[in-house]
Design a protein around this motif. Sequence first.
Motif, short mmCIF file in Angstrom:
data_model
loop_
_atom_site.label_atom_id
_atom_site.label_comp_id
_atom_site.label_asym_id
_atom_site.label_seq_id
_atom_site.Cartn_x
_atom_site.Cartn_y
_atom_site.Cartn_z
N ASP B 458 -3.15 10.88 -25.99
CA ASP B 458 -4.12 11.44 -26.12
C ASP B 458 -5.78 10.07 -26.27
N TYR B 459 -4.82 9.54 -27.04
CA TYR B 459 -6.31 8.82 -27.21
C TYR B 459 -6.71 7.50 -26.09
N LEU B 460 -5.28 7.40 -25.52
CA LEU B 460 -6.03 5.96 -24.37
C LEU B 460 -6.43 7.11 -23.20
N ALA B 461 -6.38 7.65 -22.65
CA ALA B 461 -6.63 8.97 -21.87
C ALA B 461 -7.82 9.37 -22.38
N ASN B 462 -8.19 9.88 -23.03
CA ASN B 462 -9.86 9.77 -23.83
C ASN B 462 -10.86 8.94 -24.31
N ASN B 463 -9.84 7.20 -24.11
CA ASN B 463 -10.98 6.33 -24.80
C ASN B 463 -11.19 5.38 -24.18
N PRO B 464 -11.34 5.02 -22.70
CA PRO B 464 -11.04 4.02 -21.48
C PRO B 464 -12.08 2.96 -22.11
N VAL B 465 -11.35 1.67 -22.39
CA VAL B 465 -12.08 0.08 -23.22
C VAL B 465 -12.24 -0.67 -22.05
N PRO B 466 -13.41 -1.57 -22.04
CA PRO B 466 -13.55 -2.82 -21.20
C PRO B 466 -12.68 -3.22 -21.61
N LYS B 467 -12.62 -4.54 -20.31
CA LYS B 467 -11.35 -5.53 -20.93
C LYS B 467 -12.52 -6.44 -21.83
N ILE B 468 -11.50 -6.86 -22.83
CA ILE B 468 -11.51 -8.19 -23.38
C ILE B 468 -10.90 -8.79 -24.07
#
Lengths: 247, 637
Positions: B458-468
Amino acid sequence: MRLNLKIWRQAGPTAPGRLEDYTADSVSPDMSFLEMLDVVNEGLIVKGKDAIAFDSDCREGICGTCSLVIDGVAHGPDRGTTVCQLHMRRFKDGETVTIEPWRAKAFPVVKDLVVDRSAFDRIIAAGGFVSINAGGAQDANNILIPKDVCDAAMDSAACIGCGACVAACKNASAHLFMSAKISHLSLLPQGQQERYTRVTAMIDQADSEGFGSCSNEGECEAVCPKEIPISNIARMTREYVMARLSK
Amino acid sequence: MKLDARVPAGPIAEKWDRHKFDMKLVNPANKRKYTVIVVGTGLAGASAAASLGELGYNVLNFCIQDSPRRAHSIAAQGGINAAKNYQNDGDSVYRLFYDTVKGGDYRSREANVYRLAQLSVNIIDQCVAQGVPFAREYGGLLDNRSFGGAQVSRTFYARGQTGQQLLIGAYQSLMRQAHAKAVKLFARREMLDLVVVDGKARGIIVRNLVTGELERYVGDAVILATGGYGTVYYLSTNAINSNVTASWRAHKRGAFFANPCFTQIHPTCIPVSGDHQSKLTLMSERLRNDGRVWVPKTKGDKRSPELIPEEERDYYLERKYPSFGNLVPRDVASRNAKQAADEGRGVGESGLAVYLDFKDAITRLGPEVIKEKYGNLFQMYNKITDEDPYKVPMRIYPAIHYTMGGLWVDYNLMSTVPGLHVLGEANFSDHGANRLGASALMQGLADGYFVIPYTIGDYLANNPVPKITTDHDAFKEAAQNAQNQINKLLTVKGNRGIRDIHRELGRIMWDDVGMARTDASLKRALQAIPKLREEFWHNVSVPGSADNLNQSLEYAGRVADYLEFAELLTRDALDRKESAGGHFREESQTPDGEAMRDDDNYSYVAAWEFKGVGATPELHKEPLEFHEVHPSQRSYK
């Protein structure tokens, strides 16, 4: 009590090692062996000298971390006891005690008395499990298991993976360790599906790690802190033969 | 900042099911694109890493031990609770939930505890399927035993090694995933900092304990399962390498620390024998079923026990608690032992012990029966003390055993740093002010096998983060931060041993922030701890270098963190003027000396925000509401 210690010091995996002399003063008979070493180390630390590296964690004989050879015996003189549960009342005033790491090709020394036992993890990874994902299990009471079968599986499952069996074996064989896991799982109904692939995969992995073969001398059983008998090895051999024949 | 526990709406029995449906999913093909960092390989960490690997996530798993199988969960003896009701004795999910909330002295979050009770039944199924050899009856069904704080038999066990067997089960699943390359394992690594990028947990800095190198790892989310902080007391039943470092460093990066003053003391440990002692050994509570606890009636009576006649003995638990007698809960038994020692009636050389006497049981049942029931414990006692409990009474004394406090988490087990999730003993959530026996294993596995696999998606699906990458400035800064601390430790070059300072910290904590706490003792500790911290940074000796295995350096880093954390624990204890569970404030007791809660003023979770070393942390309160179980005064008279 005062003890003379001869302790293996080795700076790193490739550095040469040697036995060095230390004295442990005012040793109380109530101390555990590792607490005696703690006191020696505290003395070194306040003098700014590198402490003797040794592994330990739970200090109650269950985690399998501690790993010392004392006067040539893995885990020291008490039967069925890890070195963290060995007490100084077992020794005499003025005695000389030699402390060395596990010695086996597959357990390279990291530093002083600390060795790398990750080969054991790789043996388990090769097949020491039941392939079941979280979430798919049926009710726990659906498969009945006779009490004596379960008790026998538990006897083998009691292995703490310390590696004393390897350290004691002149061939540095991992047979007692492997056979304990293979017995545990092959005795239970849950372990049947992968019974034969498990035993071959684990033995192949042990061979590739550089552990030796078994020549049935029982040194492993004699030092095992959980007193796991070598009858486990007989069971593993039988499983292995069956696995080969069934191919 | 307002604390939001994110408890789903609806009736308590439906919350988790509804929430599972409402949560977003990550589709199977996309899971491998996410990297999840899991720190710790105990019951919570290993079960989480294995389960996430099974789902298809890319998992990086770290531990400080040489093998994931050695995490301290392995030392748990007694058992694991589950609301299976196999005994037909009236157990249910609701009853386990009720017992846990009540046992926790009404300081836990109802919704979390209910979910724990629900999941308890799945844990047993899962473990049996893995091949965990739980004890069985002759007919082949699973056996149960009863444990403190419950009137039903719901505890599953594998001899006296339940923790070991459950951990080996989780470890084997973990190794299976490692073999399948779904989990990458990093042993002998210690987490030294959390990397937060744009307000989200994105990575960790670890020290490779063998080469000394600082390594950087990046991911989409971080999970901490790094256990409790019992060794802040120096002597405890915890493993000697157990520490608060990972949690504390995360706290310094913004994760709130909840209820640190809720610590549990176990009444039946083998007493301290001298300054050299490095840890305490627990004897199963089961012993109190047949052993009678007593001390001499007269102060300073140093006669050996067999010379003290019956009428000069005080069986104080039987005297004060006629209905529960020697079987009162852990906190009550512990406090009474301390009281006897404080009155000068303690036994043994140090006076810090009470007798646990089996003479009557041996006369009644015969030595054979006693041997069958407690043989291994008697042998262990004999090995450590060199005394024969069949002939002389055991000496026991309470010791720190478990810590209920931990990093604050919401219903999804996420901390106040988005993306940072905390499982097992490291979080604060399910046990309130006191944990019941056989519930720690249950919580660790529920979190790892059955909660985090859902909530992390749920967290990952709701919180796309930029590649770093790990070249990001935040990684550089965190690595530098860790390096600075290491350099600082190595350059003090004082003349005091690390252990010596840790021992002194332990003494302060045990004497002033231990079993019975007062306004004065807590204020005394708040004076002493910063002074000792100062002493540490000016006078500690850490020999060796940072470029190889250096156990002194590892230990010094952990003690340094404890010297900061101890202050927070003490401050929390001072702030909570009520008594609750394991937290006993002498000012708050009933006329007959029992712990007295103050629900009007303290029915909240105290979540502390870090404001700098030595600075006053900020208190945030999560109010606790009880819709199902109504708070009442516990009584064991």
